[in-house]
Design a protein around this motif. Structure first.
Motif, mmCIF file in Angstrom:
data_model
loop_
_atom_site.group_PDB
_atom_site.id
_atom_site.type_symbol
_atom_site.label_atom_id
_atom_site.label_comp_id
_atom_site.label_asym_id
_atom_site.label_seq_id
_atom_site.Cartn_x
_atom_site.Cartn_y
_atom_site.Cartn_z
ATOM 1 N N HIS A 181 12.013 -0.712 -1.077
ATOM 2 C CA HIS A 181 12.282 -0.755 -2.515
ATOM 3 C C HIS A 181 12.492 -2.185 -3.014
ATOM 4 O O HIS A 181 12.268 -2.465 -4.185
ATOM 5 C CB HIS A 181 13.522 0.080 -2.850
ATOM 6 N N SER A 196 6.553 3.058 3.264
ATOM 7 C CA SER A 196 6.511 2.879 1.811
ATOM 8 C C SER A 196 7.755 3.440 1.121
ATOM 9 O O SER A 196 8.294 2.828 0.195
ATOM 10 C CB SER A 196 5.260 3.549 1.241
ATOM 11 N N LEU A 197 8.225 4.597 1.565
ATOM 12 C CA LEU A 197 9.386 5.218 0.930
ATOM 13 C C LEU A 197 10.676 4.461 1.214
ATOM 14 O O LEU A 197 11.663 4.621 0.489
ATOM 15 C CB LEU A 197 9.525 6.672 1.401
ATOM 16 N N ARG A 201 -3.649 2.822 -4.173
ATOM 17 C CA ARG A 201 -2.867 2.216 -5.231
ATOM 18 C C ARG A 201 -1.726 1.404 -4.627
ATOM 19 O O ARG A 201 -1.342 1.601 -3.470
ATOM 20 C CB ARG A 201 -2.291 3.291 -6.160
ATOM 21 N N ALA A 202 -1.195 0.496 -5.429
ATOM 22 C CA ALA A 202 -0.150 -0.395 -4.932
ATOM 23 C C ALA A 202 1.224 0.008 -5.464
ATOM 24 O O ALA A 202 1.363 0.414 -6.616
ATOM 25 C CB ALA A 202 -0.459 -1.832 -5.335
ATOM 26 N N LYS A 203 2.204 -0.101 -4.604
ATOM 27 C CA LYS A 203 3.605 0.012 -5.002
ATOM 28 C C LYS A 203 4.110 -1.410 -5.209
ATOM 29 O O LYS A 203 3.988 -2.248 -4.313
ATOM 30 C CB LYS A 203 4.415 0.715 -3.914
ATOM 31 N N LYS A 214 0.840 -1.196 0.000
ATOM 32 C CA LYS A 214 0.000 0.000 0.000
ATOM 33 C C LYS A 214 0.875 1.247 0.000
ATOM 34 O O LYS A 214 1.790 1.381 0.813
ATOM 35 C CB LYS A 214 -0.914 0.000 1.230
ATOM 36 N N LYS A 215 0.582 2.158 -0.927
ATOM 37 C CA LYS A 215 1.412 3.355 -1.050
ATOM 38 C C LYS A 215 1.327 4.248 0.179
ATOM 39 O O LYS A 215 2.219 5.048 0.427
ATOM 40 C CB LYS A 215 1.017 4.139 -2.305
ATOM 41 N N HIS A 221 1.499 3.174 3.196
ATOM 42 C CA HIS A 221 2.162 2.512 4.324
ATOM 43 C C HIS A 221 3.230 3.437 4.915
ATOM 44 O O HIS A 221 3.938 4.136 4.178
ATOM 45 C CB HIS A 221 2.806 1.205 3.854
#
Length: 271
Positions: free
Chosen positions: A100, A96-97, A181-183, A90-91, A93
């Motif tokens: 990778h 998220s950053l 949106r998903a990463k 989940k973007k 989260h």
């Protein structure tokens, strides 16, 4: 006397380097695979491409082979890449950053739900990878995988749950996820189509129909730079003992060189 500082060498343009070529074999006969024809096929191709190709021959990933056996002419990049397993994060989260790679997911996520079948496939592919023994930390994220009691539809419904951080799905499913949106995190697994796209300039998919009437070989070329498939080239299969010649001949005929144009004018062009 001051030393002259050497300028670092720049990598040569792609058109001055040998093509990195991958040949995927899809056969309707389990006894005929990449290992069987690899040496003879490379010998055949070396007659024309020894100085300009660096070639790898391998069995096609199961999803690619399945599509190739149905209809090689209808194959697209989207259709073969859609089956690649990915971790959909989940973007929104909190980490998220920072995430990778799959190894990051193993550090920052509590669990990664997935269907039992997909998780079993992932664990099998990891077990078959020699790096899982030499660099186990690279695959430590597998300990966060959790098989759910349900199917792919159940898994997609979990995406809406606020407690769900990420899910293990195919790339095709991940591209449809929204709110949020998903990463996409690509696991380090052999046979990933997207990895092959990045590592090779040309990919040839060879479909071997040994049980057809008459037996034949079909080959299609994927130019990875523009992700474009060419036309299907078909050749008769005289006999299994001459299979490498049939495959190699079809690859040679379907090969489309890439030309770079540096300057283009109305009356001249250089490249």
């Amino acid at each position: 006397m001051a030393e002259i500082e050497e300028r670092p060498e720049e990598p040569p343009p792609f058109d001055y380097s040998p093509y990195r070529v991958l040949i995927w074999i899809s056969s309707d006969n389990p006894r005929i695979d990449a290992d069987l024809i690899r040496d003879d096929l490379l010998d055949f191709l070396d007659r024309d491409f020894y100085s300009v190709w660096r070639t790898v021959v391998a069995d096609a990933p199961s999803a690619v082979a399945s599509i190739a056996r149905r209809d090689l002419g209808s194959i697209t990049f989207a259709s073969i890449a859609a089956s690649d397993p990915v971790i959909a994060l989940k973007k929104g989260h909190p980490h998220s950053l920072r995430i990778h790679f799959a190894s990051d997911a193993g550090r920052f996520l509590d669990e990664i739900p997935g269907t039992q079948g997909r998780i079993q496939e992932i664990l099998r592919r990891i077990e078959q990878n020699p790096e899982s023994k030499t660099t186990p930390a690279k695959f430590a994220w597998k300990d966060k995988l959790r098989a759910i009691d349900g199917d792919a539809v159940t898994l997609q419904k979990m995406w809406k749950d606020e407690s769900t951080e990420a899910i293990l799905v195919s790339r095709g499913v991940a591209d449809t996820l929204d709110e949020p949106r998903a990463k996409l995190i690509v696991p380090p697994l052999d046979g990933q189509v997207v990895d092959a796209i990045e590592q090779f300039d040309k990919i040839y998919i060879a479909r071997l129909e040994t049980k057809g009437s008459p037996p034949n070989v079909q080959v299609i070329e994927l130019d990875t730079l523009i992700r474009h498939f060419g036309v299907v080239m078909q050749r008769p299969m005289v006999s299994t003992s001459h299979l490498a010649e049939s495959v190699g001949g079809a690859i040679r005929d379907v090969f489309s060189p890439v030309v770079r144009i540096d300057e283009a004018g109305q009356k001249n062009a250089t490249g």
